[in-house]
Design an enzyme around this catalytic site. Structure first.
Site, PDB file in Angstrom:
ATOM      1  N   HIS A  93       3.067   3.824   3.451  1.00 17.50           N
ATOM      2  CA  HIS A  93       1.615   3.838   3.243  1.00 17.50           C
ATOM      3  C   HIS A  93       0.925   4.016   4.595  1.00 17.50           C
ATOM      4  O   HIS A  93       1.246   3.304   5.552  1.00 17.50           O
ATOM      5  CB  HIS A  93       1.136   2.496   2.675  1.00 17.50           C
ATOM      6  CG  HIS A  93       1.667   2.148   1.324  1.00 17.50           C
ATOM      7  ND1 HIS A  93       0.905   2.283   0.178  1.00 17.50           N
ATOM      8  CD2 HIS A  93       2.865   1.644   0.923  1.00 17.50           C
ATOM      9  CE1 HIS A  93       1.619   1.869  -0.869  1.00 17.50           C
ATOM     10  NE2 HIS A  93       2.807   1.477  -0.446  1.00 17.50           N
TER      11      HIS A  93
ATOM     12  N   HIS B 198       8.820   5.378   0.609  1.00 17.79           N
ATOM     13  CA  HIS B 198       7.510   5.891   1.006  1.00 17.79           C
ATOM     14  C   HIS B 198       6.855   4.968   2.012  1.00 17.79           C
ATOM     15  O   HIS B 198       7.110   3.762   2.019  1.00 17.79           O
ATOM     16  CB  HIS B 198       6.594   6.065  -0.221  1.00 17.79           C
ATOM     17  CG  HIS B 198       6.392   4.811  -1.009  1.00 17.79           C
ATOM     18  ND1 HIS B 198       7.318   4.356  -1.925  1.00 17.79           N
ATOM     19  CD2 HIS B 198       5.398   3.902  -1.007  1.00 17.79           C
ATOM     20  CE1 HIS B 198       6.882   3.232  -2.468  1.00 17.79           C
ATOM     21  NE2 HIS B 198       5.713   2.921  -1.914  1.00 17.79           N
TER      22      HIS B 198
END
Ligand code: 5GP
Ligand code: ZN
Length: 144
Positions: A100, A98
């Protein structure tokens, strides 16, 4: 092994979704450091940058950059951080790749300062902010 982000990607765990398509999903971090802290994931499970196929890696980073640009250009954020934590030694806690995307609205107080539990009201506000930005995201994605 159960993965919370896989569960979010399958729609089995609730998240506040900002954008999604066949490859990626963008949703709100439940412990945002700023209003609008986003997480960008590939739907498919990969641990981090070391095992995500290049095409999907590129697409995920490009989408993250588009979102960061929208914060700067459309929302006039004075700053944005786009970052991934790869490996426990780098602070990775969720081992599903992932990125941010963290908009910065005021004076910088340190990377993780300002962290708080996401409230329903804050989530609704951010969802509303992003509601009419899907077209910009899709146009940009189609531009490469
Ligand atoms: P990292 O692995 O890069 O250190 O961070 C994982 C991020 O995922 C953290 O910022 C954390 O707040 C967020 N997070 C952890 N569990 C959940 C969850 O169940 N839902 C959402 N939306 N975010 C989560
Ligand atoms: Zn996963």
């Amino acid at each position: 092994m159960t993965c919370i982000f896989c569960s979010i990607a399958r729609g089995e765990t609730h998240s506040y979704i900002i954008y999604e398509d066949e490859l990626n999903m963008v949703f709100l971090d439940i412990y945002p450091v700023s209003k609008g802290h986003l997480l960008v994931i590939p739907r498919e499970h990969y641990e981090s940058i070391h095992d995500t196929p290049y095409k999907l890696l590129a697409r995920t980073w490009f989408l993250s950059s588009i979102l960061g640009r929208i914060y700067r250009v459309e929302f006039d954020a004075p700053g944005v951080n786009i970052v991934t934590n790869s490996g426990g030694a780098a602070g990775q806690v969720i081992f599903h790749f992932h990125v941010h995307v963290i908009p910065r609205w005021g004076r910088y107080g340190g990377f993780w300062s300002g962290r708080h539990r996401l409230t329903e009201d804050e989530a609704r506000e951010v969802i509303d902010m992003w509601r009419d930005k899907t077209g910009i995201i899709i146009d940009a994605l189609n531009n490469i």
